[in-house]
Design a protein around this motif. Structure first.
Motif, mmCIF file in Angstrom:
data_model
loop_
_atom_site.group_PDB
_atom_site.id
_atom_site.type_symbol
_atom_site.label_atom_id
_atom_site.label_comp_id
_atom_site.label_asym_id
_atom_site.label_seq_id
_atom_site.Cartn_x
_atom_site.Cartn_y
_atom_site.Cartn_z
ATOM 1 N N ARG A 232 0.833 -1.206 0.000
ATOM 2 C CA ARG A 232 0.000 0.000 0.000
ATOM 3 C C ARG A 232 0.870 1.259 0.000
ATOM 4 O O ARG A 232 0.578 2.243 -0.689
ATOM 5 C CB ARG A 232 -0.935 -0.002 1.215
ATOM 6 C CG ARG A 232 -1.999 -1.089 1.166
ATOM 7 C CD ARG A 232 -2.927 -1.007 2.364
ATOM 8 N NE ARG A 232 -3.803 -2.166 2.431
ATOM 9 C CZ ARG A 232 -4.921 -2.311 1.718
ATOM 10 N NH1 ARG A 232 -5.285 -1.366 0.881
ATOM 11 N NH2 ARG A 232 -5.663 -3.405 1.835
ATOM 12 N N TRP A 233 1.940 1.239 0.773
ATOM 13 C CA TRP A 233 2.863 2.388 0.827
ATOM 14 C C TRP A 233 3.492 2.631 -0.542
ATOM 15 O O TRP A 233 3.590 3.764 -0.995
ATOM 16 C CB TRP A 233 3.942 2.111 1.872
ATOM 17 C CG TRP A 233 5.099 3.063 1.822
ATOM 18 C CD1 TRP A 233 5.167 4.297 2.396
ATOM 19 C CD2 TRP A 233 6.346 2.846 1.166
ATOM 20 N NE1 TRP A 233 6.396 4.872 2.138
ATOM 21 C CE2 TRP A 233 7.134 4.007 1.375
ATOM 22 C CE3 TRP A 233 6.886 1.799 0.417
ATOM 23 C CZ2 TRP A 233 8.420 4.149 0.867
ATOM 24 C CZ3 TRP A 233 8.161 1.929 -0.103
ATOM 25 C CH2 TRP A 233 8.915 3.084 0.136
ATOM 26 N N ARG A 234 3.901 1.550 -1.199
ATOM 27 C CA ARG A 234 4.527 1.684 -2.522
ATOM 28 C C ARG A 234 3.534 2.258 -3.536
ATOM 29 O O ARG A 234 3.894 3.123 -4.340
ATOM 30 C CB ARG A 234 5.029 0.319 -3.005
ATOM 31 C CG ARG A 234 5.704 0.347 -4.365
ATOM 32 C CD ARG A 234 6.248 -1.017 -4.735
ATOM 33 N NE ARG A 234 5.198 -2.009 -4.811
ATOM 34 C CZ ARG A 234 5.426 -3.325 -4.912
ATOM 35 N NH1 ARG A 234 6.651 -3.778 -4.925
ATOM 36 N NH2 ARG A 234 4.425 -4.174 -4.992
ATOM 37 N N ALA A 235 2.289 1.771 -3.502
ATOM 38 C CA ALA A 235 1.272 2.278 -4.429
ATOM 39 C C ALA A 235 1.007 3.760 -4.182
ATOM 40 O O ALA A 235 0.895 4.544 -5.118
ATOM 41 C CB ALA A 235 -0.010 1.472 -4.281
ATOM 42 N N GLN A 236 0.928 4.145 -2.903
ATOM 43 C CA GLN A 236 0.697 5.544 -2.565
ATOM 44 C C GLN A 236 1.884 6.401 -2.968
ATOM 45 O O GLN A 236 1.725 7.512 -3.524
ATOM 46 C CB GLN A 236 0.454 5.668 -1.054
ATOM 47 C CG GLN A 236 0.070 7.069 -0.598
ATOM 48 C CD GLN A 236 -1.299 7.506 -1.124
ATOM 49 O OE1 GLN A 236 -2.228 6.712 -1.165
ATOM 50 N NE2 GLN A 236 -1.403 8.756 -1.535
ATOM 51 N N ASP A 237 3.079 5.889 -2.730
ATOM 52 C CA ASP A 237 4.295 6.626 -3.087
ATOM 53 C C ASP A 237 4.378 6.827 -4.605
ATOM 54 O O ASP A 237 4.807 7.872 -5.083
ATOM 55 C CB ASP A 237 5.523 5.845 -2.581
ATOM 56 C CG ASP A 237 6.808 6.637 -2.735
ATOM 57 O OD1 ASP A 237 6.893 7.733 -2.172
ATOM 58 O OD2 ASP A 237 7.720 6.143 -3.413
ATOM 59 N N SER A 238 3.939 5.795 -5.328
ATOM 60 C CA SER A 238 3.955 5.876 -6.801
ATOM 61 C C SER A 238 2.964 6.918 -7.284
ATOM 62 O O SER A 238 3.244 7.660 -8.244
ATOM 63 C CB SER A 238 3.629 4.505 -7.372
ATOM 64 O OG SER A 238 3.756 4.504 -8.767
ATOM 65 N N GLU A 239 1.811 7.002 -6.643
ATOM 66 C CA GLU A 239 0.796 8.011 -7.023
ATOM 67 C C GLU A 239 1.298 9.432 -6.780
ATOM 68 O O GLU A 239 1.011 10.357 -7.540
ATOM 69 C CB GLU A 239 -0.484 7.778 -6.211
ATOM 70 C CG GLU A 239 -1.308 6.594 -6.678
ATOM 71 C CD GLU A 239 -2.558 6.416 -5.838
ATOM 72 O OE1 GLU A 239 -2.858 7.317 -5.018
ATOM 73 O OE2 GLU A 239 -3.231 5.378 -5.989
ATOM 74 N N ASN A 240 2.066 9.588 -5.684
ATOM 75 C CA ASN A 240 2.528 10.926 -5.310
ATOM 76 C C ASN A 240 3.758 11.380 -6.067
ATOM 77 O O ASN A 240 4.104 12.562 -6.019
ATOM 78 C CB ASN A 240 2.816 10.960 -3.807
ATOM 79 C CG ASN A 240 1.556 10.773 -2.971
ATOM 80 O OD1 ASN A 240 0.462 11.044 -3.442
ATOM 81 N ND2 ASN A 240 1.720 10.292 -1.743
ATOM 82 N N SER A 241 4.429 10.445 -6.732
ATOM 83 C CA SER A 241 5.675 10.801 -7.416
ATOM 84 C C SER A 241 5.418 11.244 -8.843
ATOM 85 O O SER A 241 4.352 11.094 -9.376
ATOM 86 C CB SER A 241 6.641 9.628 -7.385
ATOM 87 O OG SER A 241 6.111 8.517 -8.063
#
Length: 370
Positions: A361-370
Motif C-alpha cells: 500500500r505504501w509503494r502504491a501511494q508513493d507511486s501516485e505521489n511521485s
C-alpha cells in the motif's frame, strides 16, 4: 447480543468483491485459464519440457487465483444464508457465527485487494530471493539464517512452493548467504517490498559478556524472468567453477563436486548453486538465476532506472528498511510504512502479512505521489 445490520454488511462486502474483480478482470482471467488448459492438454506438450513446466505452472497460478475469487463469492452467499437463519430462528449462536464470518470475509477481501495494487511489469512472476549477512559478524550471519527461516515459514503458511537453491554457511553460526525461489502468483510483486537492509538488535548469544549487539542482513528480490524474454549469453563470458557441496561446520553433504559457481565476467555477476543433487541440475538452476539477473539489468539499462527491483543494498547503518528489536523490549518496526508489531517472535516465525500488505500500500501511494 446487539443487533447487526446483516443485509447492509453483506451488501458492502459483496460490493467490495465486485470492485476488486472489476480491476482483476475475472472474465479475462477465465479466458486465460481456458487457453492454458487447452495448451496443457496438447499431446506434444512435454516434447519441450521447459515450455511444459511454464504452461503448467502458469495454469496452476491462474486457477488458484480464480478459485480464490469463486470461493469468496460462495462464502458471501453462505454468510447471507446464515444471517437469514439467525433472524428467522432468533439464534444468537448462528448470529455470532455469521458475524465472525463477515469479519473473516473483510480480512480476506483486504488481502485480495492487495493484488489490485500490484501492476508492475514483473509483479505476476515468481521470485528469487537472496539473503546476505552484512555488518555485525556472527550475529549478522545468525540473523541472515533467521530471515531465511522467517520467509520460508511465511511462504509455507500460504502453501507457496519454496525451493532453496544455495546456502553458504558461516564458520561459527548462521549463513553468509542463501538463495531461494518462491513459485506463486504475484510472488515477486508481493516480496519485492521486502528488498532492503534489515537490522537486528538483541543480547548476543555469542557474546560471553552478554552485551547488546546489532546485526544487519540484506534482502534482494528479483523476478524469475525465465521464458518471458530471451537473452544471449556467450559461453566464453562465463567462468564456471565446480566444488563440493558442504553443510554447517564443513560437513560434506555430497561426495562429488556437484556445486556450481558461475561468474559472468563482463558484469561481474556471480551465481552459486549447491542444493540440487547433481552438477547438471545445479548448473541449470544457476543459469536460470543468472539469466534473470542479466535480463533485469538489461531492462533497467534500457529504461534508465536502476532502482526498485534489486537495488543497491549495503546491509549497514543508515539504509535499513526494518528493525527487529529483541532487547531491551520486543518490537519489529518498518521504517517506511511505520507499521509495527510488539511480538517480534511471531514475526520471525513468519507472521509477515501485515508488514507486506502495508509495504504494498505504501509503494502504491508513493507511486501516485511521485
Amino acid at each position: 447480543m446487539a443487533d447487526t445490520d446483516f443485509p447492509a454488511e453483506i451488501a458492502e462486502v459483496r460490493d467490495t468483491l465486485r470492485r476488486i474483480t472489476e480491476v482483476i478482470d475475472v472474465q479475462a482471467l477465465r479466458e486465460e485459464v481456458a487457453d492454458l488448459e487447452e495448451r496443457a492438454a496438447a499431446p506434444d506438450l512435454w516434447d519441450d519440457q521447459a515450455n511444459a513446466q511454464r504452461v503448467t505452472s502458469q495454469l496452476s497460478h491462474k486457477q488458484a487465483q480464480l478459485e480464490r475469487i469463486t470461493t469468496l463469492e460462495q462464502r458471501i452467499d453462505d454468510a447471507e444464508v446464515m444471517a437469514q437463519m439467525a433472524a428467522e430462528e432468533d439464534d444468537d449462536d448462528v448470529r455470532k457465527e455469521a458475524s465472525d464470518e463477515l469479519v473473516s470475509l473483510r480480512r480476506a477481501l483486504e488481502s485480495l485487494e492487495i493484488v489490485t495494487l500490484m501492476s508492475g511489469e514483473y509483479d505476476e512472476l515468481d521470485a528469487v530471493v537472496t539473503i546476505r549477512a552484512g555488518a555485525g559478524g556472527v550475529d549478522a550471519a545468525d540473523f541472515a539464517e533467521m530471515l531465511l527461516r522467517m520467509y520460508t515459514r511465511w511462504a509455507a503458511s500460504r502453501q507457496w512452493e519454496v525451493k532453496v537453491l544455495d546456502t553458504s554457511y558461516a564458520e561459527e553460526a548462521g549463513v553468509k548467504s542463501a538463495t531461494f525461489e518462491i513459485k506463486a502468483p504475484y510472488a515477486f510483486g508481493t516480496l519485492s517490498v521486502e528488498a532492503g537492509t534489515h537490522r537486528l538488535v538483541r543480547i548476543s548469544p555469542f557474546d560471553n559478556q552478554g552485551r547488546r549487539q546489532t546485526g544487519f542482513a540484506a534482502v534482494e528480490v528479483i523476478p524469475l524472468l525465465e521464458g518471458t524474454e530471451s537473452i544471449d549469453i556467450d559461453e566464453n563470458d562465463l567462468k564456471i567453477d565446480v566444488y563440493r557441496s558442504s553443510g554447517p561446520g564443513g560437513q560434506s553433504v555430497n561426495t562429488t563436486d556437484s556445486a556450481v559457481r558461475i561468474t559472468h565476467m563482463p558484469t561481474g555477476i556471480v551465481v552459486a548453486m549447491q542444493n540440487e543433487k547433481s552438477q547438471i541440475q545445479n548448473r541449470a538452476a544457476a543459469m536460470r538465476v543468472l539469466e534473470s539477473r542479466l535480463l533485469l539489468q538489461k531492462k533497467e539499462e534500457e529504461a534508465a532506472e536502476k532502482k526498485e527491483l534489486a537495488g543497491n543494498i549495503k546491509a549497514s547503518w543508515g539504509d535499513q528498511i526494518r528493525s527487529y528489536v529483541l532487547h531491551p523490549y520486543q518490537m519489529v518496526k518498518d521504517l517506511r510504512t511505520h507499521h509495527e508489531v510488539g511480538n517480534a517472535s511471531s514475526v520471525l516465525d513468519g507472521d509477515l502479512d501485515g508488514f507486506i500488505e502495508a509495504g504494498i500500500r505504501w509503494r502504491a501511494q508513493d507511486s501516485e505521489n511521485s
